[in-house]
Enzyme design. Structure first.
Site, PDB file in Angstrom:
ATOM      1  N   CYS A  40       0.802  -1.231   0.000  1.00  0.00           N
ATOM      2  CA  CYS A  40       0.000   0.000   0.000  1.00  0.00           C
ATOM      3  C   CYS A  40       0.833   1.280   0.000  1.00  0.00           C
ATOM      4  O   CYS A  40       0.282   2.373  -0.064  1.00  0.00           O
ATOM      5  CB  CYS A  40      -0.956   0.000   1.185  1.00  0.00           C
ATOM      6  N   CYS A  91      12.603  -8.588  11.798  1.00  0.00           N
ATOM      7  CA  CYS A  91      13.158  -9.422  10.735  1.00  0.00           C
ATOM      8  C   CYS A  91      12.158  -9.413   9.581  1.00  0.00           C
ATOM      9  O   CYS A  91      11.126 -10.086   9.641  1.00  0.00           O
ATOM     10  CB  CYS A  91      13.342 -10.838  11.291  1.00  0.00           C
TER      11      CYS A  91
HETATM   12 FE    FE Z   1       0.541  -1.804   3.607  1.00  0.00          FE
END
Ligand code: FE
Length: 167
Positions: free
Chosen positions: A88, A156
């Protein structure tokens, strides 16, 4: 159908719909203990995610996959910039918090404020803390408590779930 049968049928339908709705909120059956389940700001049907993401991005972000260690070019990226969600575009990490963990995955000791959320992941016979994008719910990786100062956290991350924006 009498009134009682009608009401009973309605209750069953309502329960089924509620369960379906709850299921939609949680991206994975192993992650249903999220403290406050909520709709993500960015949501898309699976088919649309498949159109906008590469197969590798789709596997990691939408299916909680893990890239093979050492395969992401971002693992060795140490330029100044931001790391945004590949799903996004929300900025999630900055280069200031990146460090070489030696794991083969891009690692950070802290995310940008209010950028990521976590859930408990009990898959693969382990209890780990899963990290996902606050805006689209895309799976990013896991966070462990063996990171460097000042936080002691090691985020991580799968490099494939991030886009590096120099600057
Ligand atoms: Fe996102």
């Amino acid at each position: 159908m009498n009134r009682r049968t009608f009401l009973f049928g309605g209750t069953i339908a309502g329960t089924v719909l509620s369960l379906h709705y709850l299921n939609q909120l949680s991206p994975d059956p192993t992650l249903q203990d999220m403290a406050t389940p909520h709709e993500f700001e960015v949501t898309k049907p699976e088919a649309e995610w498949k159109e906008t993401l590469t197969p590798e991005q789709f596997y990691v972000l939408r299916k909680h996959g893990t890239e093979r260690a050492g395969t992401s070019p971002l693992n060795k990226e140490y330029g100044q910039g931001k790391y945004a969600c590949a799903g996004c575009g929300l900025p999630l990490f900055t280069s200031d918090t990146k460090f070489d963990s030696g794991t083969g995955w891009p690692s950070f000791f802290a995310p940008i404020a209010d950028a990521v959320e976590t859930t408990t992941d009990r898959s693969l016979f382990m209890t780990r803390t899963e990290v996902h994008c606050r805006r689209c719910g895309g799976h990013l990786g896991h966070v462990f408590k063996d990171g460097p100062k000042p936080t002691g956290d090691r985020f991580c991350m799968n490099g494939v779930s991030l886009t590096f924006i120099p600057g």
